[in-house]
Design a protein around this motif. Structure first.
Motif, PDB file in Angstrom:
ATOM      1  N   TYR A  65      39.988  36.444  43.793  1.00  0.00           N
ATOM      2  CA  TYR A  65      41.156  36.167  42.951  1.00  0.00           C
ATOM      3  C   TYR A  65      40.723  35.864  41.526  1.00  0.00           C
ATOM      4  CZ  TYR A  65      40.917  31.041  42.405  1.00  0.00           C
ATOM      5  OH  TYR A  65      40.562  29.766  42.051  1.00  0.00           O
ATOM      6  N   CYS A  73      48.056  35.376  41.882  1.00  0.00           N
ATOM      7  CA  CYS A  73      46.962  34.834  42.703  1.00  0.00           C
ATOM      8  C   CYS A  73      47.407  33.563  43.429  1.00  0.00           C
ATOM      9  CB  CYS A  73      45.752  34.527  41.827  1.00  0.00           C
ATOM     10  SG  CYS A  73      44.973  35.986  41.095  1.00  0.00           S
ATOM     11  N   PRO A 165      41.624  41.943  42.561  1.00  0.00           N
ATOM     12  CA  PRO A 165      41.897  41.008  43.659  1.00  0.00           C
ATOM     13  C   PRO A 165      41.827  41.696  45.029  1.00  0.00           C
ATOM     14  CG  PRO A 165      43.920  41.556  42.518  1.00  0.00           C
ATOM     15  CD  PRO A 165      42.814  42.193  41.734  1.00  0.00           C
TER      16      PRO A 165
END
Length: 198
Positions: A65, A73, A165
């Protein structure tokens, strides 16, 4: 504040410019069946976490993240915490990796109530090994600063670098068995998808 951060997040959808000073990092996923790179790093409490030790207990789910400043996130990690039992019931060890400093990781823990380890990726070593790291161009970094976000300060680094991510599931044999990798940071894998991969 949320709308400001969303606007800041949106800047990273623009193409990345090449920096003349350092070779830019470019993200591309590892493949299913490849050996997962070994790593060891410290969590927000200063405790060391090693992949090899985690794999002795079961498969590992590895999340990347961008930072406590990113609402996407925070939403993902909150949902992960809420549904963590879906993964731990299958024997999985959940680990999250961030370029952020340990202090900022502490803010993420406060925001998401995370009980899983969140690791500070010193010098982006884990991000580079899993090919999630990419260089943020200078113009975008300056725009981020205009929103009150200094990536270098947030990450305790000398370069403007963020991860895609991504999510990897690593089997007990050390092989990657599932990959979710989407450069559009707004798109995240669901906990249900990860549970199915386990």
């Amino acid at each position: 504040m949320y709308s400001v951060l969303r606007a800041a997040c949106g800047l990273l959808l623009a193409p990345l410019a090449v920096s003349a000073q350092t070779a830019p990092l470019s993200a591309s996923p590892l493949k299913v069946g490849e050996s997962a790179p070994a790593f060891a790093a410290k969590d927000a409490n200063g405790q060391s976490v090693e992949l090899s030790k985690l794999l002795r207990k079961g498969p590992v789910v590895l999340y990347f993240y961008r930072g406590q400043w990113c609402p996407y996130c925070n939403k993902q990690l909150s949902q992960l915490q809420d549904s963590l039992q879906m993964l731990t019931a299958k024997g999985a060890q959940v680990v999250v990796v961030s370029p952020e400093t340990q202090d900022n990781i502490g803010k993420t823990v406060d925001k998401t109530s995370a009980t899983f380890p969140i690791l500070h990726d010193q010098d982006f070593a884990i991000m580079k090994a899993y090919r999630t790291a990419f260089s943020v161009d200078a113009a975008t970094a300056r725009k981020y600063q205009g929103f009150g976000l200094d990536l270098r300060a947030a990450n305790g680094a000398s370069q403007d670098v963020l991860p895609v991510p991504a999510t990897y599931v690593i089997g007990r044999n050390g092989k990657i068995k599932f990959v979710y990798f989407n450069p559009d940071y707004r798109q995240r894998v669901s906990v249900k998808q990860v549970a199915q991969a386990l």
